[in-house]
Design a protein around this motif. Structure first.
Motif, PDB file in Angstrom:
ATOM      1  N   ILE A 134       0.822  -1.591   0.224  1.00  0.00           N
ATOM      2  CA  ILE A 134      -0.096   0.051   0.171  1.00  0.00           C
ATOM      3  C   ILE A 134       0.428   1.157   0.077  1.00  0.00           C
ATOM      4  O   ILE A 134       0.217   2.497  -0.593  1.00  0.00           O
ATOM      5  N   ASN A 135       1.580   1.156   1.090  1.00  0.00           N
ATOM      6  CA  ASN A 135       3.261   2.451   0.565  1.00  0.00           C
ATOM      7  C   ASN A 135       3.272   2.403  -0.428  1.00  0.00           C
ATOM      8  O   ASN A 135       3.867   3.886  -1.046  1.00  0.00           O
ATOM      9  N   ASN A 136       3.966   1.464  -1.520  1.00  0.00           N
ATOM     10  CA  ASN A 136       3.868   1.415  -2.774  1.00  0.00           C
ATOM     11  C   ASN A 136       3.395   2.491  -3.739  1.00  0.00           C
ATOM     12  O   ASN A 136       3.473   3.696  -4.145  1.00  0.00           O
TER      13      ASN A 136
ATOM     14  N   GLY B 179       3.883  10.792  -6.301  1.00  0.00           N
ATOM     15  CA  GLY B 179       5.166  10.756  -7.894  1.00  0.00           C
ATOM     16  C   GLY B 179       4.197  11.136  -8.741  1.00  0.00           C
ATOM     17  O   GLY B 179       4.966  12.213  -9.514  1.00  0.00           O
ATOM     18  N   GLU B 180       2.831  10.541  -8.757  1.00  0.00           N
ATOM     19  CA  GLU B 180       2.341  10.853  -9.966  1.00  0.00           C
ATOM     20  C   GLU B 180       2.103  12.693 -10.440  1.00  0.00           C
ATOM     21  O   GLU B 180       2.166  13.575  -9.630  1.00  0.00           O
TER      22      GLU B 180
ATOM     23  N   ASP C 275      -8.512   3.343   2.529  1.00  0.00           N
ATOM     24  CA  ASP C 275      -9.106   4.174   2.345  1.00  0.00           C
ATOM     25  C   ASP C 275      -8.842   5.309   1.445  1.00  0.00           C
ATOM     26  O   ASP C 275      -9.317   6.592   1.090  1.00  0.00           O
ATOM     27  N   GLU C 276      -7.249   5.684   1.845  1.00  0.00           N
ATOM     28  CA  GLU C 276      -6.594   6.591   1.731  1.00  0.00           C
ATOM     29  C   GLU C 276      -6.297   6.973   0.795  1.00  0.00           C
ATOM     30  O   GLU C 276      -5.325   8.142  -0.358  1.00  0.00           O
TER      31      GLU C 276
ATOM     32  N   GLU D 257      -5.048   2.242  -8.287  1.00  0.00           N
ATOM     33  CA  GLU D 257      -4.614   2.439  -7.302  1.00  0.00           C
ATOM     34  C   GLU D 257      -5.422   1.662  -6.136  1.00  0.00           C
ATOM     35  O   GLU D 257      -5.017   1.023  -5.220  1.00  0.00           O
ATOM     36  N   LYS D 258      -6.359   2.546  -5.887  1.00  0.00           N
ATOM     37  CA  LYS D 258      -8.459   1.411  -5.178  1.00  0.00           C
ATOM     38  C   LYS D 258      -7.872   0.447  -5.333  1.00  0.00           C
ATOM     39  O   LYS D 258      -7.891  -0.191  -4.534  1.00  0.00           O
ATOM     40  N   GLU D 259      -8.191   0.620  -6.254  1.00  0.00           N
ATOM     41  CA  GLU D 259      -8.393  -1.783  -7.290  1.00  0.00           C
ATOM     42  C   GLU D 259      -7.313  -2.416  -6.419  1.00  0.00           C
ATOM     43  O   GLU D 259      -7.856  -3.587  -5.747  1.00  0.00           O
ATOM     44  N   SER D 260      -6.145  -1.839  -7.228  1.00  0.00           N
ATOM     45  CA  SER D 260      -4.791  -2.547  -6.410  1.00  0.00           C
ATOM     46  C   SER D 260      -4.565  -2.767  -4.474  1.00  0.00           C
ATOM     47  O   SER D 260      -4.522  -3.453  -4.023  1.00  0.00           O
TER      48      SER D 260
END
Lengths: 45, 372
Positions: free
Chosen positions: A29-31, A38-39, B55-56, B62-65
């Motif tokens: 998640i941190n990645n 970054g984006e 949630d953040e 990215e949410k999906e991931s």
């Protein structure tokens, strides 16, 4: 060693496993967060 | 990784003590449940944190991931909890209580695909058993007295899909042992905490052993089988061996005088004999029983390897590092030695044979764990 101790060891092992899973998830998640940050920074520039 | 295990631990001169096993079981179960709760709370806590992190996350991809990561975490922790429940249940003292009228219970392992049918009768078992069938678990369930014991008997309590035949001829002497079967192919091997059914349970086991030996699978025998018998000897309860016509001679061996008229014992004796042929030259025999089968057909003393197993080695392997697996199994061997059981460890081709036995109490414990 009796069954109680075996179960105690088992619990510790499983706790360790859970914590490992937690750290692994947290790292992923941190990645993702870093990627998003970054984006964002790229867009600001 | 198991090479360091002793081939045989000989403590056959020790007496079996079984009087305190119910207390031990209850205390250990309590510990196991407390541990499970603790583990569950840890999981809940960490999961809440992961959810907060997810949630953040803002971007859709990215949410999906992130949600996938959460899902993986849940799956992983479920497995940790499940394995804890299973292993803890299996690690409970391999005993049972003197409550031989306890209703059998039935665990639905369908969702985990952990259990596979072996058979639904001794005869069927003989025809169908292959080591490769043993995917994960083999569970023995306690059965109510007199429920089943019949060569043609099918199914078992807890399995409504099959009929139950009761042979009154055996009701007064034997408790039940038969293998239940349902269309979903969940295994239900039934076994009662009674010497006769234990013996018959061995017949089942020995068939399995035959396959096991023939396929050079690893073989582990825990003390649970003898633990199972010990309370029956010591308690002198309603189902004591004396009242049911069995004579037990505890002198490093177990001797049973069995009703000669029981047809099933002919069959059983044959099974024992068959197994004995396989095992008699096995110097690393695990638990050596001495049965004296006074039967019209079979009247001989046989030495039997019994291997009702507590730990599902595969599950343990998946959950615990190799070093600890050795440790755990070694502890079982040591424990067995302490109470007078001889255990050896077979490892012929590197494949760990997996088998386990759950008595009714352990079954209940597992069910309780998994239900949470």
């Amino acid at each position: 060693m009796d069954s109680k101790k075996i179960i105690s060891i088992l619990k510790l092992k499983q706790q360790s496993e859970v914590i490992d899973s937690y750290h692994e998830a947290l790292e992923k998640i941190n990645n993702l967060k870093n990627k998003l940050d970054g984006e964002k920074n790229q867009n600001v520039k | 990784m198991f090479e360091s295990f002793p081939k045989s631990i000989d403590n056959t001169d020790k007496k079996v003590e079984g009087a305190s096993e119910n207390i031990e079981f209850a205390e250990t179960l309590q510990d196991a449940e407390a541990g499970e709760m603790e583990l569950g709370l840890l999981v809940a806590d960490l999961q809440a944190d992961i959810e907060k992190q997810v949630d953040e996350i803002s971007g859709p991809e990215e949410k999906e991931s992130a949600l996938k990561i959460l899902s993986e975490f849940k799956e992983s922790t479920f497995k940790s909890l499940r394995d804890y429940a299973l292993i803890a249940a299996l690690a409970l003292p391999g005993i049972s209580n003197a409550d031989t009228n306890k209703e059998a219970s039935f665990i639905d392992y369908e969702s985990t695909n952990q259990v596979e049918v072996i058979s639904k009768s001794l005869e069927d078992l003989e025809k169908r058993v292959h080591v490769d069938d043993f995917e994960t678990m083999h569970i023995f369930f306690g059965h109510k007295k007199g429920e089943l014991i019949h060569e043609q008997g099918q199914g078992g309590k807890g399995d409504p899909t099959v009929s139950v035949e009761t042979s009154t001829e055996f009701d007064n002497k034997l408790d039940s042992l038969l293998i239940g079967h349902n269309p979903d192919e969940l295994i239900t091997i039934t076994m009662h905490n009674h010497p006769a059914s234990v013996l018959l349970g061995f017949a089942n086991q020995l068939y399995l052993d035959e396959q096991e030996i023939l396929n050079s699978k690893t073989y582990i025998a825990p003390p649970s089988t003898l633990d199972l018998m010990a309370p029956l000897i010591s308690s002198g309860g309603a189902n004591s061996v004396e009242q049911d016509g069995y004579v037990v001679d505890i002198n490093g061996t177990w001797k049973y005088e069995v009703d000669k008229s029981k047809e099933n014992f002919v069959r059983f004796s044959n099974a024992i004999g068959k197994a004995t042929e396989l095992h008699e030259d096995d110097s690393s025999a695990v638990v050596n029983f001495l049965y004296e089968m006074n039967d019209e057909v079979v009247n001989k003393t046989v030495s039997v390897i019994a291997d009702l197993q507590v730990l599902d080695v595969e599950i343990v392997k998946q959950s615990i590092s190799g070093k600890n697996v050795e440790f755990l199994i070694k502890e079982y061997i040591d424990k067995a030695a302490e109470i007078g059981y001889t255990i050896s460890y077979h490892k012929n081709d590197g494949t760990v044979f997996k088998r386990e036995r759950l008595n009714a109490d352990i079954n209940q414990a597992t069910k309780s764990f998994l239900a949470r």
